[in-house]
Write a protein that holds these residues in place. Structure first.
Motif, PDB file in Angstrom:
ATOM      1  N   LYS A 198      27.031  -1.835  24.387  1.00  8.26           N
ATOM      2  CA  LYS A 198      27.083  -0.885  25.194  1.00  8.26           C
ATOM      3  C   LYS A 198      25.810  -0.285  25.640  1.00  8.26           C
ATOM      4  O   LYS A 198      25.561   0.109  27.014  1.00  8.26           O
ATOM      5  CB  LYS A 198      27.711   0.522  24.247  1.00  8.26           C
ATOM      6  CG  LYS A 198      27.757   1.748  25.242  1.00  8.26           C
ATOM      7  CD  LYS A 198      28.269   2.834  24.334  1.00  8.26           C
ATOM      8  CE  LYS A 198      28.387   4.348  25.281  1.00  8.26           C
ATOM      9  NZ  LYS A 198      28.772   5.565  24.381  1.00  8.26           N
ATOM     10  N   ARG A 199      24.677  -0.163  24.899  1.00  8.34           N
ATOM     11  CA  ARG A 199      23.546   0.283  25.361  1.00  8.34           C
ATOM     12  C   ARG A 199      22.773  -0.512  26.578  1.00  8.34           C
ATOM     13  O   ARG A 199      22.267   0.175  27.523  1.00  8.34           O
ATOM     14  CB  ARG A 199      22.456   0.325  24.290  1.00  8.34           C
ATOM     15  CG  ARG A 199      21.179   1.027  24.649  1.00  8.34           C
ATOM     16  CD  ARG A 199      20.255   0.850  23.405  1.00  8.34           C
ATOM     17  NE  ARG A 199      20.590   1.471  22.279  1.00  8.34           N
ATOM     18  CZ  ARG A 199      20.139   1.447  21.107  1.00  8.34           C
ATOM     19  NH1 ARG A 199      19.066   0.896  20.945  1.00  8.34           N
ATOM     20  NH2 ARG A 199      20.664   1.899  20.081  1.00  8.34           N
ATOM     21  N   VAL A 203      25.203   0.025  29.821  1.00  5.00           N
ATOM     22  CA  VAL A 203      24.976   1.293  30.612  1.00  5.00           C
ATOM     23  C   VAL A 203      23.596   1.241  31.363  1.00  5.00           C
ATOM     24  O   VAL A 203      23.683   1.581  32.506  1.00  5.00           O
ATOM     25  CB  VAL A 203      25.131   2.444  29.556  1.00  5.00           C
ATOM     26  CG1 VAL A 203      24.897   3.662  30.345  1.00  5.00           C
ATOM     27  CG2 VAL A 203      26.407   2.606  29.171  1.00  5.00           C
ATOM     28  N   GLY A 204      22.540   0.683  30.850  1.00  7.89           N
ATOM     29  CA  GLY A 204      21.608   0.433  31.553  1.00  7.89           C
ATOM     30  C   GLY A 204      21.366  -0.384  32.654  1.00  7.89           C
ATOM     31  O   GLY A 204      21.058  -0.302  33.707  1.00  7.89           O
ATOM     32  N   LEU A 230      23.387   1.097  35.629  1.00 12.42           N
ATOM     33  CA  LEU A 230      22.059   2.168  36.413  1.00 12.42           C
ATOM     34  C   LEU A 230      21.299   1.554  37.153  1.00 12.42           C
ATOM     35  O   LEU A 230      21.034   2.009  38.211  1.00 12.42           O
ATOM     36  CB  LEU A 230      21.387   2.833  35.088  1.00 12.42           C
ATOM     37  CG  LEU A 230      20.457   3.945  35.501  1.00 12.42           C
ATOM     38  CD1 LEU A 230      21.081   5.354  36.413  1.00 12.42           C
ATOM     39  CD2 LEU A 230      19.740   4.546  34.163  1.00 12.42           C
ATOM     40  N   VAL A 246      28.333   5.253  35.725  1.00 12.60           N
ATOM     41  CA  VAL A 246      27.349   5.406  34.486  1.00 12.60           C
ATOM     42  C   VAL A 246      27.881   6.651  33.575  1.00 12.60           C
ATOM     43  O   VAL A 246      27.634   6.578  32.219  1.00 12.60           O
ATOM     44  CB  VAL A 246      26.022   5.357  34.982  1.00 12.60           C
ATOM     45  CG1 VAL A 246      25.063   6.000  33.843  1.00 12.60           C
ATOM     46  CG2 VAL A 246      25.308   4.023  35.363  1.00 12.60           C
ATOM     47  N   LEU A 247      28.133   7.679  34.420  1.00 11.52           N
ATOM     48  CA  LEU A 247      28.451   8.917  33.497  1.00 11.52           C
ATOM     49  C   LEU A 247      29.788   8.789  32.647  1.00 11.52           C
ATOM     50  O   LEU A 247      29.775   9.250  31.537  1.00 11.52           O
ATOM     51  CB  LEU A 247      28.601   9.937  34.519  1.00 11.52           C
ATOM     52  CG  LEU A 247      27.393  10.260  35.493  1.00 11.52           C
ATOM     53  CD1 LEU A 247      27.817  11.429  36.475  1.00 11.52           C
ATOM     54  CD2 LEU A 247      26.243  10.780  34.562  1.00 11.52           C
ATOM     55  N   MET A 278      30.960   5.868  31.430  1.00 13.45           N
ATOM     56  CA  MET A 278      30.554   4.837  30.450  1.00 13.45           C
ATOM     57  C   MET A 278      29.923   5.562  29.264  1.00 13.45           C
ATOM     58  O   MET A 278      30.123   4.899  28.131  1.00 13.45           O
ATOM     59  CB  MET A 278      29.676   3.662  31.103  1.00 13.45           C
ATOM     60  CG  MET A 278      30.645   2.808  32.215  1.00 13.45           C
ATOM     61  SD  MET A 278      29.652   1.551  32.941  1.00 13.45           S
ATOM     62  CE  MET A 278      29.040   0.438  31.563  1.00 13.45           C
ATOM     63  N   ALA A 279      29.019   6.283  29.550  1.00 11.13           N
ATOM     64  CA  ALA A 279      27.930   6.989  28.750  1.00 11.13           C
ATOM     65  C   ALA A 279      28.758   7.803  27.711  1.00 11.13           C
ATOM     66  O   ALA A 279      28.635   7.766  26.378  1.00 11.13           O
ATOM     67  CB  ALA A 279      26.930   7.745  29.166  1.00 11.13           C
ATOM     68  N   THR A 280      30.000   8.416  28.203  1.00 12.45           N
ATOM     69  CA  THR A 280      30.732   9.432  27.205  1.00 12.45           C
ATOM     70  C   THR A 280      32.093   8.470  26.930  1.00 12.45           C
ATOM     71  O   THR A 280      32.193   8.826  25.630  1.00 12.45           O
ATOM     72  CB  THR A 280      30.932  10.321  27.981  1.00 12.45           C
ATOM     73  OG1 THR A 280      31.616  10.225  29.483  1.00 12.45           O
ATOM     74  CG2 THR A 280      29.830  11.325  28.565  1.00 12.45           C
ATOM     75  N   GLU A 285      30.766   1.109  21.231  1.00 10.61           N
ATOM     76  CA  GLU A 285      30.107  -0.075  20.849  1.00 10.61           C
ATOM     77  C   GLU A 285      31.183  -0.965  20.337  1.00 10.61           C
ATOM     78  O   GLU A 285      32.456  -0.649  20.057  1.00 10.61           O
ATOM     79  CB  GLU A 285      29.177   0.000  19.882  1.00 10.61           C
ATOM     80  CG  GLU A 285      28.109  -1.258  19.404  1.00 10.61           C
ATOM     81  CD  GLU A 285      27.657  -2.027  20.499  1.00 10.61           C
ATOM     82  OE1 GLU A 285      28.378  -2.754  21.223  1.00 10.61           O
ATOM     83  OE2 GLU A 285      26.472  -1.490  21.083  1.00 10.61           O
TER      84      GLU A 285
END
Length: 456
Positions: free
Chosen positions: A90-91, A94-95, A98, A193-194, A196-198, A202
């Motif tokens: 996930k980390r 998301v990056g 972006l 991105v918004l 995915m972050a929420t 993982e």
């Protein structure tokens, strides 16, 4: 679950329960990542004729612009796979989204060719990192008996995004200019991105392999079924041969003797497929235009080639039931025939449309099935790296394809001759998968067999 102290095998848990709304959410977000990846990757090919007109660029001068993102794609994939096996899916995902959103948006404001080349490279870094992690994350939430079908369906987002880019570009460029295509390609990923972050979790398999806290794993799996609440420990069954103790994961596993030949054949097949894909998607609008096909018609016909990737859903169904290596090898063999026929169809618009759609269906179906094949081939400890390196090294095929057509055109090869040459890589990809089948005869079916178990 017989008692509160029972351990739970994650893959068996996924196999036992229906595909939940939680898993469909992961599918939808991953599909959107791949869709936008396809849109942004192909956008430069659709705006290339406008760049040539506005900036007075020759075909050879366009080659660096067309291939800049591909260098970034290769670098992003090669770096992101090992990072995702170390830091989490996930980390990194998301990056990556972006980065490619910001890069594509900035590309819209380029004032000259060097600026556009540099920004397309940055965009490519994010694109290259996003694709393998989306595929990996989705595959690790799939039941074994449906993994290829679901992963291939998700991966259909890439050719659909590429086709969508063509259809939108055919309307947007005459009305809003070529920069509008890149603006759209930048804003959409930033909005994603918004979400995915929420909303994106993982990978549960990754968390077990990396010995995350049991409470965190349990909380994720309870979103699929409340039966996970009773588990006090989690184990992980791997399809196919388990990594040798002490061999580590990531690149060390991918290049280990047990996996090396299969890895190399996956790289070759994917490389050759992208030679065809990027040669076609980047140069078909220009080649058709030079063959006196009207510009807007040329763009729409070229988009049909990318649209054909929806056939990957059918291939996924076949791969879940038959030998996956042979299914995809057949697809590449038929691709060689269809690409050759495109070059023979210039005299008839109907024949040209039909052969481009047929060629796109076969080629993109085979190519879109490759990540599912790689996901089944590698265990969790090296899955992100294995998929990412196949995608990353394959991108050099895209670079080669972009320059190949420019070189063939500079040597004054005709329309039919160029497409005859482009049929050859499909034959090489066919042979590579047949070699993989000979060396790893059971690997394509490993998801349906028993594997080694890792505990947590």
């Amino acid at each position: 679950m017989s008692s509160p102290s029972a351990s739970l095998d994650v893959q068996s848990f996924l196999d036992r329960h229906p595909f939940s709304a939680f898993q469909w959410r992961i599918f939808a977000l991953s599909f959107l990542v791949v869709l936008l990846d396809g849109f942004d990757t192909s956008a430069i090919g659709y705006i290339a004729p406008s760049l040539a007109s506005e900036w007075g660029a020759s075909k050879m001068a366009l080659a660096p612009v067309l291939s800049a993102a591909l260098f970034g794609l290769a670098a992003g994939a090669l770096l992101a796979g090992p990072l995702a096996d170390r830091l989490g899916r996930k980390r990194v995902l998301v990056g990556a989204v972006l980065v490619f959103g910001l890069g594509c948006l900035a590309s819209a404001f380029s004032q000259n060719m060097p600026q556009l080349v540099g920004l397309r490279f940055v965009t490519g870094l994010g694109l290259g990192a996003a694709m393998p992690n989306a595929v990996t994350l989705m595959s690790e939430y799939c039941p074994s008996h449906r993994r290829a079908t679901i992963t291939n369906t998700m991966f259909c987002g890439f050719p659909l995004g590429a086709a969508l880019g063509g259809f939108l570009a055919a309307w947007m460029i005459p009305h809003l200019g070529w920069r509008s295509v890149l603006v759209l390609g930048g804003i959409a990923p930033l909005a994603l991105v918004l979400l995915m972050a929420t909303l994106l979790p993982e990978s549960a398999r990754y968390m077990v392999a990396k010995k995350y806290a049991t409470e965190r794993i349990r909380a994720v799996l309870r979103r699929i079924s409340e039966s996970a609440a009773q588990a006090r420990a989690f184990t992980l069954t791997e399809a196919g041969p388990a990594p040798v103790d002490g061999s580590g994961g990531g690149l060390a596993l991918v290049l280990s003797p047990r996996y090396l030949v299969g890895s190399a054949m996956l790289w070759i097949a994917y490389f050759m497929g992208l030679v065809i894909f990027y040669a076609m998607i980047n140069w078909m609008p220009i080649l058709f235009r030079e063959a006196n096909v009207p510009p807007q018609t040329a763009t729409v016909i070229s988009a049909l080639f990318a649209l054909g990737g929806v056939g990957a859903i059918f291939f996924g169904w076949l791969m879940d039931r038959f030998n996956a290596n042979l299914v995809i090898a057949t697809g590449y063999a038929l691709t060689a025939v269809s690409v050759y026929l495109i070059g023979q169809s210039l005299g008839s618009l109907a024949a040209l449309v039909l052969t481009v759609l047929l060629g796109g269906t076969l080629m993109n179906t085979a190519q879109s099935s490759m990540p599912a094949l790689a996901a089944a081939f590698y265990p969790t400890q090296g899955r992100a790296t294995g998929i990412a390196w196949m995608l990353g090294l394959g991108r050099f095929g895209g670079i080669a394809g972009s320059f190949l057509v420019a070189e063939l055109a500079s040597r004054q090869l005709g329309f039919a001759q160029i497409f005859a040459v482009l049929a050859v890589p499909a034959l090489i990809a066919t042979v590579a998968l047949l070699v993989k089948q000979v060396v790893h005869p059971h690997a394509a079916d490993a998801d349906r067999g028993a594997g080694a178990v890792a505990g947590h």
